[in-house]
Design a protein around this motif. Structure first.
Motif, PDB file in Angstrom:
ATOM      1  N   VAL A 293       0.794  -1.276   0.022  1.00  0.00           N
ATOM      2  CA  VAL A 293      -0.145   0.067  -0.013  1.00  0.00           C
ATOM      3  C   VAL A 293       0.779   1.403   0.068  1.00  0.00           C
ATOM      4  N   TRP A 319       8.137   0.493   2.912  1.00  0.00           N
ATOM      5  CA  TRP A 319       7.883  -0.156   4.133  1.00  0.00           C
ATOM      6  C   TRP A 319       6.679  -0.991   4.027  1.00  0.00           C
ATOM      7  N   TRP A 321       3.558  -3.825   6.461  1.00  0.00           N
ATOM      8  CA  TRP A 321       3.255  -4.363   7.588  1.00  0.00           C
ATOM      9  C   TRP A 321       2.342  -5.677   7.524  1.00  0.00           C
ATOM     10  N   ARG A 328       2.121  -7.789  15.411  1.00  0.00           N
ATOM     11  CA  ARG A 328       2.247  -6.553  14.458  1.00  0.00           C
ATOM     12  C   ARG A 328       3.514  -6.617  14.001  1.00  0.00           C
ATOM     13  N   GLN A 330       6.378  -5.177  10.955  1.00  0.00           N
ATOM     14  CA  GLN A 330       6.780  -4.184  10.259  1.00  0.00           C
ATOM     15  C   GLN A 330       8.053  -3.909   9.894  1.00  0.00           C
ATOM     16  N   PRO A 374       8.695   1.124  18.466  1.00  0.00           N
ATOM     17  CA  PRO A 374       9.857   2.300  18.499  1.00  0.00           C
ATOM     18  C   PRO A 374      11.091   1.913  17.543  1.00  0.00           C
ATOM     19  N   MET A 377      10.092   2.393  13.969  1.00  0.00           N
ATOM     20  CA  MET A 377       9.898   3.846  13.520  1.00  0.00           C
ATOM     21  C   MET A 377      11.564   4.735  13.517  1.00  0.00           C
ATOM     22  N   ARG A 381      13.752   5.940  10.358  1.00  0.00           N
ATOM     23  CA  ARG A 381      14.189   7.128  10.427  1.00  0.00           C
ATOM     24  C   ARG A 381      15.903   7.046   9.884  1.00  0.00           C
TER      25      ARG A 381
ATOM     26  N   ASP B  37      -2.268  11.002   4.484  1.00  0.00           N
ATOM     27  CA  ASP B  37      -2.330   9.793   3.551  1.00  0.00           C
ATOM     28  C   ASP B  37      -3.117   8.325   4.056  1.00  0.00           C
ATOM     29  N   ASP B  39      -2.393   5.365   5.057  1.00  0.00           N
ATOM     30  CA  ASP B  39      -1.851   4.042   4.412  1.00  0.00           C
ATOM     31  C   ASP B  39      -2.509   3.033   4.964  1.00  0.00           C
ATOM     32  N   CYS B  40      -2.525   2.862   6.318  1.00  0.00           N
ATOM     33  CA  CYS B  40      -3.296   1.552   6.755  1.00  0.00           C
ATOM     34  C   CYS B  40      -4.499   1.647   7.108  1.00  0.00           C
ATOM     35  N   CYS B  44      -3.043   2.188  13.162  1.00  0.00           N
ATOM     36  CA  CYS B  44      -2.170   2.554  13.940  1.00  0.00           C
ATOM     37  C   CYS B  44      -0.626   1.890  13.518  1.00  0.00           C
ATOM     38  N   ALA B  45      -0.755   1.550  12.248  1.00  0.00           N
ATOM     39  CA  ALA B  45       0.572   0.950  11.827  1.00  0.00           C
ATOM     40  C   ALA B  45       1.468   1.689  10.701  1.00  0.00           C
ATOM     41  N   CYS B  46       0.695   2.980  10.461  1.00  0.00           N
ATOM     42  CA  CYS B  46       1.588   3.817   9.405  1.00  0.00           C
ATOM     43  C   CYS B  46       2.233   4.988   9.874  1.00  0.00           C
ATOM     44  N   ALA B  47       1.346   5.725  11.023  1.00  0.00           N
ATOM     45  CA  ALA B  47       1.728   6.844  11.135  1.00  0.00           C
ATOM     46  C   ALA B  47       1.993   8.138  10.138  1.00  0.00           C
ATOM     47  N   GLN B  67       0.636   2.176  21.940  1.00  0.00           N
ATOM     48  CA  GLN B  67       1.027   1.774  20.365  1.00  0.00           C
ATOM     49  C   GLN B  67       1.200   3.132  19.814  1.00  0.00           C
ATOM     50  N   SER B  70       4.281   5.001  20.582  1.00  0.00           N
ATOM     51  CA  SER B  70       5.580   4.607  20.306  1.00  0.00           C
ATOM     52  C   SER B  70       5.575   4.763  18.662  1.00  0.00           C
ATOM     53  N   MET B  71       4.232   4.732  18.044  1.00  0.00           N
ATOM     54  CA  MET B  71       4.466   5.004  16.415  1.00  0.00           C
ATOM     55  C   MET B  71       4.672   6.427  16.406  1.00  0.00           C
ATOM     56  N   SER B  73       6.987   8.013  18.240  1.00  0.00           N
ATOM     57  CA  SER B  73       8.205   8.388  18.946  1.00  0.00           C
ATOM     58  C   SER B  73       9.183   8.915  18.045  1.00  0.00           C
ATOM     59  N   PHE B  74       9.248   8.461  16.790  1.00  0.00           N
ATOM     60  CA  PHE B  74      10.464   8.894  16.025  1.00  0.00           C
ATOM     61  C   PHE B  74      10.063   9.412  14.702  1.00  0.00           C
ATOM     62  N   ALA B  75       8.666   9.721  14.665  1.00  0.00           N
ATOM     63  CA  ALA B  75       8.109  10.662  13.146  1.00  0.00           C
ATOM     64  C   ALA B  75       8.980  11.976  13.455  1.00  0.00           C
ATOM     65  N   ALA B  76       9.450  12.092  12.199  1.00  0.00           N
ATOM     66  CA  ALA B  76      10.419  13.008  11.682  1.00  0.00           C
ATOM     67  C   ALA B  76       9.903  14.647  12.387  1.00  0.00           C
ATOM     68  N   HIS B 106       6.484  11.848   5.830  1.00  0.00           N
ATOM     69  CA  HIS B 106       7.503  10.803   5.529  1.00  0.00           C
ATOM     70  C   HIS B 106       8.581  11.331   6.214  1.00  0.00           C
TER      71      HIS B 106
END
Ligand SMILES: Cc1cc2nc3c(=O)[nH]c(=O)nc-3n(C[C@H](O)[C@H](O)[C@H](O)COP(=O)(O)OP(=O)(O)OC[C@H]3O[C@@H](n4cnc5c(N)ncnc54)[C@H](O)[C@@H]3O)c2cc1C
Ligand code: FES
Lengths: 407, 106
Positions: A293, A319, A321, A328, A330, A374, A377, A381, B37, B39-40, B44-47, B67, B70-71, B73-76, B106
């Motif tokens: 997707v 990516w 999933w 889950r 990923q 974590p 993600m 990054r 977007d 996508d998922c 809660c899989a794509c952020a 969940q 944590s998705m 946590s590292f978003a740009a 992204h």
């Protein structure tokens, strides 16, 4: 700027096609947009077909990508149940089923993929299923329930998801795989081993390195003569690009798929192609298919931006999933060809896994995560950043991910 | 019907009615608001449905689940008021909600 009368026709009302129509309007396409879909239903999310939908946890509305009114409000003419049958590139017209002709100024091919079939004796018996679309999923769902014996041929993503859903529905599940591990084409040995154990723990009869002789009306017969009783067989042996239209128009590769560049352009300047039907640039410079997707969305953006005269967005980290039981999974980037795999934490604990794959320069090129968002993600990054990371620190759960992944 | 205002990174505002029970993400997607977007599809899989909740609304939109956190946590482009809009369900109390979109997902 395009004249307000220019017409884009999109063939294939799946994830890529529906998104392309939406992005064209977001980016200001002034002309007509016609979206042709072979299936009789509104464009929908395919991933739940082997997961939530199969388990009865989704509705037709929750499956739809967008509500019916969307298309009218956005001035997108949606023709469902309307396959395109031929492309005349010289005359820039399509022939639709029923013989009607349809002219285009720009064409976007978004025809997706279809389930691979293998020439196995008995493969056309009524107990044999494949899973690609909603009609397949409905048929499959009707055949899975408590006490039913489900045999899955092929331990790829879809096969394993169906096995997991079958177990959740109280069915017995056997998975037969020719390779020596599950997910052999798409996962590292570490992820394969983790997923293998997860299925066995939940009672799946998983058999590797098996050859299949034939499918019988009530069993699958293996090369060594073993008969595995079956009420239902799912052939989960991959998907091939749906490129018949493009092939007849001289736009498909000999080995399958429509070749595109990073702007989703084909060899014909009036035609873009997006989604599962394409052979596209991959990270690292190779060309290949990415059946996911996120890739369909990314290419829909590329085509829409290109047609609207906007700069095409920078490439995204690919990516994917998968949901199996309460796992889950990923995956970001491509692990193939990596120089080193680094496992973070203790996979033997059994409920989570994170594997980072480093290239020769020590930069992360892929991450595989199970119940480890974590790490997923952070890995995504790190792939985008592309700078070397010390493997020992990556492996050590005591090193905070933030210390590694923040620029 | 409760309204949500989505503000694009470039400042363009979209005021949209979102039925109670749908997510803030669905409100954007169903109305073709750019910048989400999803996508998922809300798993809660794509952020890729990341938004910044207007500070005035943060208390009412609640806090992210583990969940979701944590998705994010590292978003740009993560900020303290970051949320995944698929995890915010529309209620009558959220009538008037304002969310802003990051520059890119992204
Ligand atoms: C069971 C299943 C589970 C999946 N799970 C995941 C997942 O967890 N995560 C993930 O990222 N991806 C997953 N995928 C893959 C993902 O669904 C695809 O990558 C995505 O749907 C590709 O979008 P697409 O538009 O290219 O193709 P499709 O969604 O297949 O759409 C193509 C459409 O074009 C139509 N079409 C074909 N030919 C014609 C024609 N001549 N005229 C008109 N219409 C035509 C088809 O009928 C179809 O509706 C899964 C796929 C399946 C089948
Ligand atoms: S839509 Fe994917 S995380 Fe919100």
């Amino acid at each position: 700027m395009e004249p307000a009368t220019a017409r884009v026709v999109i063939i294939g009302a799946g994830h890529a096609g529906s998104n392309a129509a939406a992005f064209l309007r977001q980016y200001g396409w002034p002309g007509e947009i016609i979206l042709l879909g072979e299936e009789p239903v509104l464009p929908y999310h395919r991933p739940p077909l082997s997961k939530a939908w199969l388990k009865g946890e989704a509705t037709a509305e929750s499956l739809a990508l967008r509500p019916a009114e969307f298309y009218g409000k956005q001035h997108v003419t949606l023709h469902l149940g309307t396959p395109a049958e031929a492309i005349d590139r010289g005359a820039k017209t399509l022939r639709l089923a029923g013989g009607e002709a349809l002219a285009y100024d720009h064409l976007i091919l978004a025809t997706g993929a279809r389930a691979r079939r293998i020439p196995l004796p008995g493969a056309d018996l009524p107990l044999v299923h494949t899973l690609r679309n909603a009609a397949d999923a409905d048929r499959l769902k009707a055949g899975i329930g408590p006490g039913r014996r489900v045999v899955v041929i092929g331990a790829g993503w879809i096969g394993l998801e169906v096995a997991a859903s079958a177990r959740a529905l109280g069915a017995a599940a056997t998975v037969l795989e020719a390779q020596d591990r599950v997910l052999a084409r798409v996962a590292s040995p570490a992820l394969s081993a983790f997923v293998d154990a997860a299925h066995r723990r939940r009672g799946v009869d998983l058999r590797l390195r098996v050859g299949i002789e034939a499918i019988e009306p009530d069993a699958v017969r293996l090369a060594d003569g073993t008969r595995i009783p079956a009420d239902l067989v799912l052939l989960g042996v991959g998907a091939v690009a749906e490129d018949a239209l493009a092939r007849a128009a001289g736009l498909a590769e000999p080995g399958g798929g429509i070749r595109v560049d990073g702007s989703a352009r084909t060899a014909d300047p009036a035609i873009h192609a997006i989604g599962d039907c394409t052979i596209r640039p991959l990270p690292g410079g190779a060309m290949g298919r990415l059946e996911s997707v996120p890739s369909a969305t990314e290419q829909a953006k590329q085509a829409a931006a290109d047609l609207c005269g906007r700069p095409v967005p920078a490439p995204e980290v690919c990516w994917f999933w998968s949901d199996q039981y309460e796992l889950r999974i990923q995956v970001a980037g491509l692990a193939q060809g990596a120089a080193q795999g680094v496992v973070r934490g203790d996979p033997a604990a059994g409920d989570r896994l994170a594997v980072f794959h480093l290239d020769a320069a020590g930069a992360v090129q892929a991450v595989e995560a199970v119940n480890a968002a974590p790490e997923f993600m952070a890995g995504k990054r790190l792939i985008a950043l592309g700078r070397p990371v010390p493997a020992a620190r990556l492996a050590d759960p005591a090193t905070p991910l933030a210390a590694l992944a923040t620029a | 019907m409760p309204k949500v205002t989505y503000i694009e990174h470039n400042g363009t505002e979209h005021a949209v009615e979102v039925p109670v029970g749908l997510s803030v993400m669905r409100g954007a997607v169903d109305n073709n608001v750019p910048g989400i977007d999803a996508d998922c599809g809300g798993e809660c899989a794509c952020a890729t449905c990341h938004v910044f909740v207007d500070p005035a609304w943060e208390a009412r939109t609640g806090t992210p689940s583990e969940q979701e956190a944590s998705m994010l946590s590292f978003a740009a482009t993560k900020q303290d008021n970051s949320r995944l809009s698929c995890q915010i369900e529309m209620t009558a109390a959220l009538d008037g909600l304002v969310v802003r979109m990051p520059e890119a997902q992204h």
